[in-house]
Design a protein around this motif. Sequence first.
Motif, PDB file in Angstrom:
ATOM      1  N   UNK A 280       0.826  -1.206   0.000  1.00  0.00           N
ATOM      2  CA  UNK A 280       0.000   0.000   0.000  1.00  0.00           C
ATOM      3  C   UNK A 280       0.861   1.258   0.000  1.00  0.00           C
ATOM      4  N   UNK A 281       1.895   1.287   0.852  1.00  0.00           N
ATOM      5  CA  UNK A 281       2.786   2.457   0.886  1.00  0.00           C
ATOM      6  C   UNK A 281       3.547   2.611  -0.429  1.00  0.00           C
ATOM      7  N   UNK A 282       3.912   1.503  -1.058  1.00  0.00           N
ATOM      8  CA  UNK A 282       4.563   1.576  -2.361  1.00  0.00           C
ATOM      9  C   UNK A 282       3.655   2.206  -3.402  1.00  0.00           C
ATOM     10  N   UNK A 283       2.381   1.817  -3.382  1.00  0.00           N
ATOM     11  CA  UNK A 283       1.419   2.406  -4.309  1.00  0.00           C
ATOM     12  C   UNK A 283       1.193   3.886  -4.023  1.00  0.00           C
ATOM     13  N   UNK A 284       1.156   4.247  -2.741  1.00  0.00           N
ATOM     14  CA  UNK A 284       0.992   5.655  -2.379  1.00  0.00           C
ATOM     15  C   UNK A 284       2.186   6.457  -2.898  1.00  0.00           C
ATOM     16  N   UNK A 285       3.387   5.929  -2.714  1.00  0.00           N
ATOM     17  CA  UNK A 285       4.580   6.642  -3.139  1.00  0.00           C
ATOM     18  C   UNK A 285       4.739   6.723  -4.650  1.00  0.00           C
ATOM     19  N   UNK A 286       4.413   5.649  -5.342  1.00  0.00           N
ATOM     20  CA  UNK A 286       4.617   5.611  -6.793  1.00  0.00           C
ATOM     21  C   UNK A 286       3.467   6.224  -7.585  1.00  0.00           C
ATOM     22  N   UNK A 287       2.241   5.989  -7.138  1.00  0.00           N
ATOM     23  CA  UNK A 287       1.084   6.369  -7.947  1.00  0.00           C
ATOM     24  C   UNK A 287       0.083   7.241  -7.197  1.00  0.00           C
ATOM     25  N   UNK A 288       0.399   7.633  -5.979  1.00  0.00           N
ATOM     26  CA  UNK A 288      -0.526   8.401  -5.144  1.00  0.00           C
ATOM     27  C   UNK A 288      -1.888   7.715  -5.076  1.00  0.00           C
ATOM     28  N   UNK A 289      -1.842   6.379  -4.910  1.00  0.00           N
ATOM     29  CA  UNK A 289      -3.061   5.579  -4.842  1.00  0.00           C
ATOM     30  C   UNK A 289      -3.048   4.772  -3.551  1.00  0.00           C
TER      31      UNK A 289
ATOM     32  N   UNK B 168      -7.680   2.539   1.260  1.00  0.00           N
ATOM     33  CA  UNK B 168      -8.753   3.530   1.227  1.00  0.00           C
ATOM     34  C   UNK B 168      -9.711   3.255   0.072  1.00  0.00           C
ATOM     35  N   UNK B 169      -9.174   2.863  -1.074  1.00  0.00           N
ATOM     36  CA  UNK B 169     -10.018   2.584  -2.231  1.00  0.00           C
ATOM     37  C   UNK B 169     -10.931   1.383  -1.979  1.00  0.00           C
ATOM     38  N   UNK B 170     -10.414   0.376  -1.289  1.00  0.00           N
ATOM     39  CA  UNK B 170     -11.204  -0.835  -1.040  1.00  0.00           C
ATOM     40  C   UNK B 170     -12.235  -0.665   0.075  1.00  0.00           C
ATOM     41  N   UNK B 171     -11.908   0.177   1.066  1.00  0.00           N
ATOM     42  CA  UNK B 171     -12.738   0.222   2.263  1.00  0.00           C
ATOM     43  C   UNK B 171     -13.420   1.559   2.505  1.00  0.00           C
ATOM     44  N   UNK B 172     -13.499   2.419   1.497  1.00  0.00           N
ATOM     45  CA  UNK B 172     -14.333   3.607   1.617  1.00  0.00           C
ATOM     46  C   UNK B 172     -13.649   4.886   2.033  1.00  0.00           C
ATOM     47  N   UNK B 173     -12.384   5.048   1.742  1.00  0.00           N
ATOM     48  CA  UNK B 173     -11.682   6.276   2.069  1.00  0.00           C
ATOM     49  C   UNK B 173     -10.846   6.149   3.329  1.00  0.00           C
TER      50      UNK B 173
END
Length: 80
Positions: free
Chosen positions: A18-27, A31-36
């Motif tokens: 999750x942190x890798x996705x936040x760092x690489x793609x700001x995703x 949060x996306x799976x569980x409503x923010x």
Amino acid sequence: MKAINLITLLLVIVGGINWGLVGLAQFDLVAALFGGQSAALSRIVYVLVGVSALWQLVPFSKAMSTDEPLAERGYSAGPR
């Protein structure tokens, strides 16, 4: 003890991805799976990942104080 180690390791891996996705793609996948980020379920997952990281400090410290094969066998110094 082995089951909880595997579960907490899985949660730490999920957190790392999750942190890798936040760092690489700001995703934020959690949060996306569980409503923010403010949703109760997302916050529970974040807390579980954090507690899992703390739990994994125990096997990590034991692995650092012994040789790696003994640490992987369940932290005992004797033969199985």
